[in-house]
Design an enzyme around this catalytic site. Sequence first.
Site, PDB file in Angstrom:
ATOM      1  N   ASP A   1      40.197  -7.511 -30.114  1.00 36.73           N
ATOM      2  CA  ASP A   1      40.679  -5.476 -29.604  1.00 36.73           C
ATOM      3  C   ASP A   1      42.094  -5.262 -28.919  1.00 36.73           C
ATOM      4  O   ASP A   1      42.231  -5.874 -28.381  1.00 36.73           O
ATOM      5  CB  ASP A   1      39.307  -4.634 -28.643  1.00 36.73           C
TER       6      ASP A   1
ATOM      7  N   ASP B   1      44.898  -2.214 -27.499  1.00 40.33           N
ATOM      8  CA  ASP B   1      44.940  -0.853 -27.829  1.00 40.33           C
ATOM      9  C   ASP B   1      46.009  -1.056 -26.834  1.00 40.33           C
ATOM     10  O   ASP B   1      46.238  -1.251 -25.993  1.00 40.33           O
ATOM     11  CB  ASP B   1      43.583  -0.597 -27.081  1.00 40.33           C
TER      12      ASP B   1
ATOM     13  N   ASP C   1      42.260  -6.672 -25.474  1.00 34.50           N
ATOM     14  CA  ASP C   1      41.497  -6.194 -24.326  1.00 34.50           C
ATOM     15  C   ASP C   1      40.729  -7.246 -24.094  1.00 34.50           C
ATOM     16  O   ASP C   1      39.233  -7.354 -24.798  1.00 34.50           O
ATOM     17  CB  ASP C   1      40.753  -4.899 -24.605  1.00 34.50           C
TER      18      ASP C   1
END
Lengths: 358, 392
Positions: free
Chosen positions: B98, B100, B295
């Site tokens: 991920d 972000d 992440d």
Amino acid sequence: MEPLHARYPFLARSREAVEAAAVDLGEIVATDETVTARALERVESAITDGTVGEPHRRTRVELLSYPVARVLVSLVDVHICTRKYAQAEAEAAYDRFTEEFETTTELKSTQRETLDRTELLAEFDLASAVSDAGDGYRVEVGAYLDLAADQRGDSWRLVNRPLADGEVRVTAEELNVLLKQAIRHRVTDGLPFTVPDAIADELTEEVDRLEEVLSELELTREIDTVVPELFPPCMKSLLDQVQKGEHLEHHSRFAIATFLVGIGMTTDEIVDLFQVNPGFGEEATRYQVDHIRGDTSPTEYSTPACSTMQSYGDCVNMDDLCEAISHPMGYYEQKLDDTDEEELVDWREDEGDEEADA
Amino acid sequence: MEERTRAYLRGRFGDHYRQASVTPPPAANEREWGFIPWTEGPGETMVRHRSLLDLGEIEDFLGRRKPRHVYFSAGRYDEPSASTMSDKGWRSSDLVFDLDADHLPSVVLGEDSYAEMLAKCKDALLRLLDFLEEDFGFDDLTVVFSGGRGYHVHVRDERIRHLERDARREIVDYVRGIGLEFDELVDEESVAGTAGRSSPAQKRTLSTEGGWSARAHRHMLAVVDDLLAMEEADALDRLQEYDGIGEGKATAALNAARSNYEQLEAGNIDVHPAFYQLAKILLHEVVAADNAPIDEPVTTDTNRLIRLPGSLHGGSGLEVQRIDREDIDAFDPLVDPVPETFRGHDITVEVTDGGLVELDGDSFTLEAGNQTVPEHVGVFLMARGRAEKGKE
């Protein structure tokens, strides 16, 4: 049942040999005390000194003691026991196969059958994941991580490895260490299992013995562990200053000395440790440490709490855990709890014990 | 959010889902499913521990329940609808990454616009893909725009699906360059005396084969190439910008680089003590420049729930969109994921939190109050809580 099976009882072919001999474990534990005694020794030595003890001279006894040892570990059903046992079996096998790998090429025609690397790789379904790279090996990254993720040391970290196209380069010695880990996983696999009552009833004495050994172990471990990396930042800093030979104020010297006494170090060990510091005359240090310990004084002094450390200016480099505790000893206990026990390298064992880690 | 806004969004999500085609992930029936409905109140309650058996066919479910957010698990289980993880019976997990914008060190929150954040996020995505494709050799990658502020990458390679948390953390550390030790990257070998008088007894080299050492090597050569292309004086000035490199060391390092270029190309960094020192500094630069700031918890959690590609993100009204590998460069996160359903007509919204909105190749500066805007802009504002549905 061949000698090779007894040397490597976790191999599929060793298990098959036991099965082919149609041995009834229930009968063994009821009637064959030699096997049960050897099985107990395997587990007890694993707990007390990380080995599986000397192999029994009879192949049959040695081989059958392995499944019985697994039964014992299952009956004891304590995490630390399972772990130490698997580790010890893996170490024993590692010692044997590294020796055999070296001798296979020269002494191929000798009387005894040995295990080679290809066979061992195939045993753990690693044949396709490991390829020869001339001066070492390439291991598929998934297989590498399975076996290397809990190895100790920066050099095992994937980030420090040449990784290309999904393969990690390792040396022959490193591949041996990875195979040791595969053996450890194999031994751990399926432990603990459910043991039929009929078998359990025959082994109550052995299980009692192992529980006793374990309880002694826990008593000593509770406090007697010296792992400087896990020290709270304040104590790390003080120890660092001691070892650099810097002069410490009395309150700082007191704090580090009480802490070291508190985690189980002897006066001799502390004196040894402090000797690099010219500020610590041996006699004065010895006196101070004995005094703290309560040997030469009516009081046993304990490590100052965080608030005291703060007011003396000895509280430095606070981290997240510091926020959550109020006593340096609490910090250390928490860190010990959070760390896998095998990862703990006691300072006092570390010296001259390097080959265990090779 | 007012009831009428919620009802409107729910209705329009439903309209969208009735026309859209959503392809479920592989082994959809072995996964846990979860969703967040359009409920009242500020708190969002996730309905989870559902199997596909409970939900029914996925497109039908989406059209019927019109959820605000939809997720499926990275993990595959024996019993995906069991209510505790231990009862589920874990089999394996996709490896999920991920990225972000909120977590990117290069992003300045409150200063960068949404578009700028997403552009920085795409740069990080390309760096991540380089690791996954070149270093890890994965060829089964699913790249997804999250519908919010970033990207997800799903890896379903059989050889890594069984990996547990600790092993996954090693992968995280690898792509983030955490725990990289210069001394570990450098191979030391003893060199025989014949190698020349000036040669040190130890020869230290960077492996050019792969991994961070090859990255460090490429970076070092690029810097050397730049230096050698400069005027001597400029190159020396440039070198002295590094910490601990004075005029003497700069001259020595530059000369060593010039006269030993072939050695450097082959990975030898022991051409001169001053150069060795420079190489060490450059390694730290390469981590900062090349790492992909994913992440961590998303990748290490083998039971993580991830947004379903093809669904709508309830906090933006944008589509969670799979992107083909060759389309990533051209992908525009503010245009491509705008759902067709919300294009081509206007609606009235009551803007509460005005400001700039860049969407579908256009930009709007909106003031508080009633505004007529393209529907996708209205949906975006309402989903983000910056507007309410205009009263009819």
